[in-house]
Design a protein around this motif. Structure first.
Motif, PDB file in Angstrom:
ATOM      1  N   ILE A 232      -0.779  -1.432  -3.448  1.00 55.42           N
ATOM      2  CA  ILE A 232      -0.404  -2.557  -2.602  1.00 55.42           C
ATOM      3  C   ILE A 232      -0.695  -2.176  -1.159  1.00 55.42           C
ATOM      4  O   ILE A 232      -0.222  -1.155  -0.668  1.00 55.42           O
TER       5      ILE A 232
ATOM      6  N   ASP B  64      10.358  -6.558  -3.191  1.00 54.23           N
ATOM      7  CA  ASP B  64       9.146  -5.745  -3.100  1.00 54.23           C
ATOM      8  C   ASP B  64       9.064  -4.707  -4.220  1.00 54.23           C
ATOM      9  O   ASP B  64       8.014  -4.524  -4.832  1.00 54.23           O
TER      10      ASP B  64
ATOM     11  N   ARG C 168       8.053  -6.161  -7.600  1.00 57.50           N
ATOM     12  CA  ARG C 168       6.903  -7.070  -7.543  1.00 57.50           C
ATOM     13  C   ARG C 168       6.165  -7.154  -8.873  1.00 57.50           C
ATOM     14  O   ARG C 168       5.704  -8.221  -9.284  1.00 57.50           O
TER      15      ARG C 168
ATOM     16  N   ASP D 288       0.037  -3.502   2.144  1.00 60.59           N
ATOM     17  CA  ASP D 288       0.802  -4.416   2.986  1.00 60.59           C
ATOM     18  C   ASP D 288       0.789  -3.969   4.440  1.00 60.59           C
ATOM     19  O   ASP D 288       0.792  -2.764   4.736  1.00 60.59           O
TER      20      ASP D 288
ATOM     21  N   THR E  75      -0.839  -8.988   2.958  1.00 57.53           N
ATOM     22  CA  THR E  75      -1.323  -8.126   1.886  1.00 57.53           C
ATOM     23  C   THR E  75      -2.842  -8.174   1.852  1.00 57.53           C
ATOM     24  O   THR E  75      -3.437  -9.251   1.791  1.00 57.53           O
TER      25      THR E  75
END
Length: 366
Positions: A295, A221, A224, A297, A342
């Motif tokens: 991001i 993560d 990424r 998530d 996501t």
């Protein structure tokens, strides 16, 4: 008289800018072209542009706005070509490049053309590419840097903001030196660090067989951004060369200082290193877009039985909530698995969380 715009480069960014112009200015006629003829034809069929131009000259000759939505090196070549073409007096030329110094310096070739160059960098993107992925909301609430360059360009900033108002972006003005330093430290350099961390782990594979399995969670993560396009990032780093080398020198000094703390086993200094980093990081805006796309998530606890993934995605789909990625995490506690979803925006994530909780799924933000 009908206003005209030309978009050169019909990928995700160029296509999304064209859609934003169309939405805000439905009377504008947009021509476009791309090195990939299939992309140009697709842009017409999707109503991203009104007309496919056979080449650069045909696309730009009557344009009031020219958008160069191409890689930095290509943009520099296009500027040279434009300098030898007939352009509409008073037209605005802009680009979308991630670095600005070399482009703005190259744009000086337009100085005798009675046109105005304003560098641009919309700080938004997607894991998808191509004109089929273009969408009008791509830049919504993202920062869009404008770099006035050359005589009279500052007076045209208001005009280009009007052209791009449909992006719903937050416009800021910087010099090209400011832009390249700021994006270097908060976007370009982190890509180097992330990629270097991946290389470090890969280098241990032969001696430490477990490293790949253990890197599947949090390490994957935090690195990424190392999955971004190698071609694009090679171009960016070479074009922001001076800034990158300065940041590397600063980084080496930082690492040397930390190394010295370890040699001296200086507990207080080590603690302050982490404490100061935590304090500053926790104070950064949590819900605003920056140079690196945020991001969004959501982690969902799911029982380990057939059909659970389709159930989760079905709940979201029936509610009109899109996800851009789904991942099954290996880590489990008892009989529960974890899905990592996501979303494109914070609003989508919040809505998804609410819908899943209505159906008794436990979800949380990591």
């Amino acid at each position: 008289m009908q206003k005209k715009a030309a978009v050169i480069g019909l990928g995700l960014i160029g296509g999304s800018i064209a859609l934003a112009i169309k939405q805000e200015h439905p009377g504008v006629y947009i021509t476009g072209t791309d090195v990939d003829e299939a992309q140009t034809k697709l842009a017409v069929s999707l109503n991203v542009i009104d007309e496919a131009a056979p080449g650069l000259q045909e696309a730009v000759k009557e344009a009031d706005l020219i958008v160069l939505a191409t890689p930095v090196a290509t943009t520099e070549n296009l500027l040279v070509q434009l300098a030898g073409m007939s352009l509409k007096s008073g037209a605005i030329v802009t680009d979308v490049g991630s670095t600005k110094t070399s482009i703005c310096e190259q744009a000086e070739v337009l100085s005798g053309k009675q046109v105005h160059f304003i560098g641009g960098h919309p700080m938004a993107g997607s894991h998808k590419s191509g004109v089929h992925a273009a969408r009008v909301r791509l830049f919504e609430n993202a920062y869009y840097v404008l770099v006035p360059n050359g005589p009279g360009s500052s007076e045209k900033v208001g005009e280009i903001k009007e052209w791009l108002q449909g992006t719903q972006a937050k416009f800021i003005e910087l010099s090209y030196e400011q832009h390249d330093m700021l994006t270097g430290v908060i976007s370009h350099f982190p890509h180097i660090v992330a990629s270097a961390l991946v290389h470090q782990v890969k280098g241990m594979e032969d001696e430490q067989a477990w490293v790949t399995k253990l890197a599947a969670g949090g390490f994957r993560d935090i690195t990424r951004i190392a999955s971004a396009s190698p071609e694009m990032w090679t171009d960016i780093l070479l074009k922001n060369n001076d800034v990158m080398r300065q940041l590397m020198e600063d980084w080496k000094q930082q690492m040397s200082a930390i190394e010295q703390m370890l040699v001296l086993q200086d507990k207080q200094q080590i603690y302050q290193f982490f404490e100061h980093a935590k304090s500053y990081r926790d104070g950064l805006p949590a819900k605003k877009q920056g140079a690196i796309p945020a991001i969004y998530d959501l982690f969902v606890d799911v029982p380990d039985h057939p059909g659970v993934i389709s159930d989760v995605t079905g709940i979201l789909g029936r509610s009109g909530i899109s996800i851009i990625n789904i991942r099954i995490l290996e880590t489990r506690e008892d009989i529960m698995g974890v899905l990592q979803l996501t979303f494109r925006t914070e609003n989508d994530r919040r809505a998804g969380m609410q819908q899943l909780e209505k159906h008794d799924y436990e979800s949380y933000i990591g």
